[in-house]
Scaffold this active site. Structure first.
Site, PDB file in Angstrom:
ATOM      1  N   TYR A 290       0.423  -1.365   0.071  1.00  0.00           N
ATOM      2  CA  TYR A 290       0.252  -0.028  -0.139  1.00  0.00           C
ATOM      3  C   TYR A 290       0.755   1.094  -0.139  1.00  0.00           C
ATOM      4  O   TYR A 290       0.659   2.003   0.240  1.00  0.00           O
ATOM      5  CB  TYR A 290      -1.187  -0.068   1.324  1.00  0.00           C
ATOM      6  CG  TYR A 290      -1.128  -1.484   1.685  1.00  0.00           C
ATOM      7  CD1 TYR A 290      -2.954  -1.704   1.077  1.00  0.00           C
ATOM      8  CD2 TYR A 290      -1.046  -2.156   2.936  1.00  0.00           C
ATOM      9  CE1 TYR A 290      -3.421  -3.096   0.826  1.00  0.00           C
ATOM     10  CE2 TYR A 290      -1.234  -3.372   2.963  1.00  0.00           C
ATOM     11  CZ  TYR A 290      -2.767  -3.459   2.471  1.00  0.00           C
ATOM     12  OH  TYR A 290      -3.371  -5.070   2.310  1.00  0.00           O
TER      13      TYR A 290
ATOM     14  N   CYS B 273      14.237  -9.847  -3.507  1.00  0.00           N
ATOM     15  CA  CYS B 273      14.902 -10.112  -5.049  1.00  0.00           C
ATOM     16  C   CYS B 273      13.553  -9.059  -5.688  1.00  0.00           C
ATOM     17  O   CYS B 273      13.573  -9.301  -6.318  1.00  0.00           O
ATOM     18  CB  CYS B 273      15.353 -10.915  -5.826  1.00  0.00           C
ATOM     19  SG  CYS B 273      17.125 -11.422  -4.348  1.00  0.00           S
TER      20      CYS B 273
ATOM     21  N   TYR C 220      -1.625  -6.318  10.891  1.00  0.00           N
ATOM     22  CA  TYR C 220      -2.051  -6.239   9.407  1.00  0.00           C
ATOM     23  C   TYR C 220      -0.077  -6.661   9.364  1.00  0.00           C
ATOM     24  O   TYR C 220       0.561  -5.948   8.333  1.00  0.00           O
ATOM     25  CB  TYR C 220      -2.005  -4.956   8.624  1.00  0.00           C
ATOM     26  CG  TYR C 220      -3.952  -5.026   8.933  1.00  0.00           C
ATOM     27  CD1 TYR C 220      -4.670  -6.589   8.525  1.00  0.00           C
ATOM     28  CD2 TYR C 220      -4.510  -4.467   9.467  1.00  0.00           C
ATOM     29  CE1 TYR C 220      -6.281  -6.056   8.866  1.00  0.00           C
ATOM     30  CE2 TYR C 220      -6.110  -3.689   9.892  1.00  0.00           C
ATOM     31  CZ  TYR C 220      -6.748  -4.765   9.643  1.00  0.00           C
ATOM     32  OH  TYR C 220      -8.201  -5.146   9.849  1.00  0.00           O
TER      33      TYR C 220
HETATM   34  N1  LLP Z   1     -15.207  -5.433   9.623  1.00  0.00           N
HETATM   35  C1  LLP Z   1     -14.553  -5.682   8.893  1.00  0.00           C
HETATM   36  C2  LLP Z   1     -15.865  -6.320   7.993  1.00  0.00           C
HETATM   37  C3  LLP Z   1     -13.222  -5.596   7.580  1.00  0.00           C
HETATM   38  O1  LLP Z   1     -13.286  -5.449   6.524  1.00  0.00           O
HETATM   39  C4  LLP Z   1     -12.506  -4.977   8.856  1.00  0.00           C
HETATM   40  C5  LLP Z   1     -10.705  -5.162   8.299  1.00  0.00           C
HETATM   41  C6  LLP Z   1     -12.545  -4.397   9.996  1.00  0.00           C
HETATM   42  C7  LLP Z   1     -13.503  -4.879  10.491  1.00  0.00           C
HETATM   43  C8  LLP Z   1     -11.529  -3.901  10.532  1.00  0.00           C
HETATM   44  O2  LLP Z   1     -10.865  -2.382  10.160  1.00  0.00           O
HETATM   45  P1  LLP Z   1      -9.952  -1.490  11.055  1.00  0.00           P
HETATM   46  O3  LLP Z   1     -10.575  -1.306  12.148  1.00  0.00           O
HETATM   47  O4  LLP Z   1      -9.255  -2.778  11.288  1.00  0.00           O
HETATM   48  O5  LLP Z   1      -9.143  -0.942  10.030  1.00  0.00           O
HETATM   49  N2  LLP Z   1      -4.642  -5.317   5.535  1.00  0.00           N
HETATM   50  C9  LLP Z   1      -4.930  -3.569   5.253  1.00  0.00           C
HETATM   51  C10 LLP Z   1      -5.832  -3.536   6.229  1.00  0.00           C
HETATM   52  C11 LLP Z   1      -7.156  -4.092   5.613  1.00  0.00           C
HETATM   53  C12 LLP Z   1      -8.293  -4.378   6.258  1.00  0.00           C
HETATM   54  C13 LLP Z   1      -9.286  -5.068   5.747  1.00  0.00           C
HETATM   55  N3  LLP Z   1     -10.659  -5.386   6.601  1.00  0.00           N
HETATM   56  C14 LLP Z   1      -3.471  -2.707   6.053  1.00  0.00           C
HETATM   57  O6  LLP Z   1      -2.768  -3.497   6.000  1.00  0.00           O
HETATM   58  O7  LLP Z   1      -3.702  -1.509   5.547  1.00  0.00           O
END
Ligand code: LLP
Length: 420
Positions: free
Chosen positions: A319, A344, A373
């Site tokens: 990202y 690499c 994450y």
């Molecule tokens: N609920 C649902 C349905 C979700 O899809 C997500 C995150 C959350 C809750 C939690 O969201 P948060 O509070 O953590 O923002 N890999 C990415 C983030 C992907 C989030 C996916 N869904 C990163 O590293 O930024």
């Protein structure tokens, strides 16, 4: 606020110098602070305490480590899961089925059965098709699945495109203007008990405005459904609250979030479910790494090559995400450097032309805000294995996930006889 602070010129996790962990467990290694995890869970709970009926389901995808989940369970949090694997982890951590919410656009029949057998409190249905399928599976077992219908409110969360989930073109939820029709059709199915609506517009939100817009739209749907004679007892408002990745960034606090929710949901008279992930674990973890060497060439900024790579912490490559980088024992000097891993491809870059603590071969450094994450998005690309995870509690620590060596991964592979 987190418990990764300098004491006497050395970076500590709570009361333990990070250098001790590096010496005893090796690097790279994820380090979590129990006190920080607890603090963030408590701050979030306190921010919602004024709401009449709030339930927090920690989004396991942010950090599924069993020790982290145990901290959440001890704080009374439930879980938001998106796979059978996450559901199993929530149960191992001792979370009650009733406190588990199952989200995701691609629930498979075996995962629906797993959820029904665990007696989970809520399936968040993401399409009419999924609802019909779940109804048939539940009915064939003489069960009724408690459900919320996830709505796509067509609101731009103003975050990175890859983690936006609430725009009409995203795969999540049912179209806003078809919600009433789909809800009433699903409510008639024998195998379902429709309890309400769910929404989640994206992650790492820096402003409360899009959330307020989305929740306001959900309130309108709630009134519409009730006017049409539907029963609505639950509203799931998802997660998404962002956290600062740079020391100078300002984000809405959980208190401000809670106050906004209180304002928008006044008079709803439903249970409210929240699915925070990053806001709870993000600042509660760092990725500890050692500098392999500093590569200096011509008149460009040097490359600080560290032993962590994009397979261990994917966010910068995926990202373009920023993680603050700090030396464990800063010597007072600064340098402008490119911080890279050994993999690499050029995407294996953590920072370009960044002003950081001066680092030399053998020095330890951390990537901050790696508690969400981080480890969970790791891969074994370049046959690098999976890094260990450690939890600190005061001046003691425990390895909460073993390092998985490349040989353990290749041990699970086979060369068929007809190739040998
Ligand atoms: N609920 C649902 C349905 C979700 O899809 C997500 C995150 C959350 C809750 C939690 O969201 P948060 O509070 O953590 O923002 N890999 C990415 C983030 C992907 C989030 C996916 N869904 C990163 O590293 O930024």
């Amino acid at each position: 606020m987190n418990h990764f602070e300098y004491k006497g010129g050395v970076l500590y996790a709570e009361d333990l110098p990070l250098s001790v962990i590096a010496r005893e467990v090796g690097t790279p290694v994820y380090v979590y602070s129990r006190a920080t995890l607890e603090r963030h869970a408590r701050v979030f709970k306190a921010a919602l305490a004024h709401l009449p009926n709030a339930h927090i389901a920690f989004a396991i995808k942010a950090n599924p480590n069993l020790a982290v989940l145990k901290v959440m369970q001890r704080e009374g949090l439930g879980a938001d899961v998106v796979s059978g694997g996450e559901l199993a982890r929530a149960l191992i951590a001792g979370m009650a089925g009733a406190d588990i919410v199952f989200s995701g656009v691609g629930k498979m029949p075996r995962e629906m059965i797993q959820g029904l057998e665990a007696g989970i409190g809520q399936f968040n249905i993401e399409s009419e098709e999924e609802g019909v399928e779940l109804a048939a599976i539940a009915a064939s077992r003489g069960l009724r699945a408690a459900c919320a219908l996830r709505v796509n409110p067509d609101v731009d969360a103003g975050t990175h495109d890859k983690i936006s989930t609430g725009k009409a073109e995203n795969k999540f939820g049912v179209p806003y203007d078809r919600t009433g029709a789909i809800y009433s059709r699903l409510a008639k199915l024998e195998g379902l008990e429709m309890r309400g609506l769910a929404v989640h517009i994206g992650s790492q939100l820096q402003s409360l405005d899009p959330l307020e817009t989305a929740f306001t739209k959900m309130g309108e749907l709630l009134r519409e459904l009730r006017a049409g004679g539907q029963i609505v007892t639950t509203m799931d408002l998802g997660g998404g609250l962002g956290v600062p990745y740079r020391a100078d960034e300002v984000f809405p606090t959980p208190e401000e979030y809670g106050a906004m929710v209180g304002r928008v949901t006044r008079g709803w008279d439903t249970r409210l479910v929240f699915e925070p992930g990053r806001a709870i674990t993000g600042n509660a973890g760092v990725l500890l790494t050692e500098v392999i060497r500093v590569k200096r060439s011509s008149n460009r900024a040097p490359f600080v090559v560290v032993d962590a790579a994009m397979n261990d912490l994917a966010r910068p490559a995926m990202y373009g995400a920023w993680h603050d980088i700090d030396a464990v024992k800063p010597n007072g000097q600064r340098m402008v450097a490119n911080v890279v891993g050994p993999i690499c491809e050029t995407g294996d870059t953590f920072a370009t032309g960044r002003d950081i603590d001066a680092l030399e071969a053998g020095d330890l450094a951390v990537f901050r805000t790696a508690g969400a994450y981080g480890a969970t998005m790791a891969s074994s690309y370049n046959s690098r294995g999976f890094v260990a995870e450690v939890m600190v509690d005061g001046d003691k620590f425990a390895v909460v996930a073993d390092r998985i060596l490349p040989a353990q991964i290749s041990d699970a592979e086979r060369v068929p006889e007809w190739l040998a």
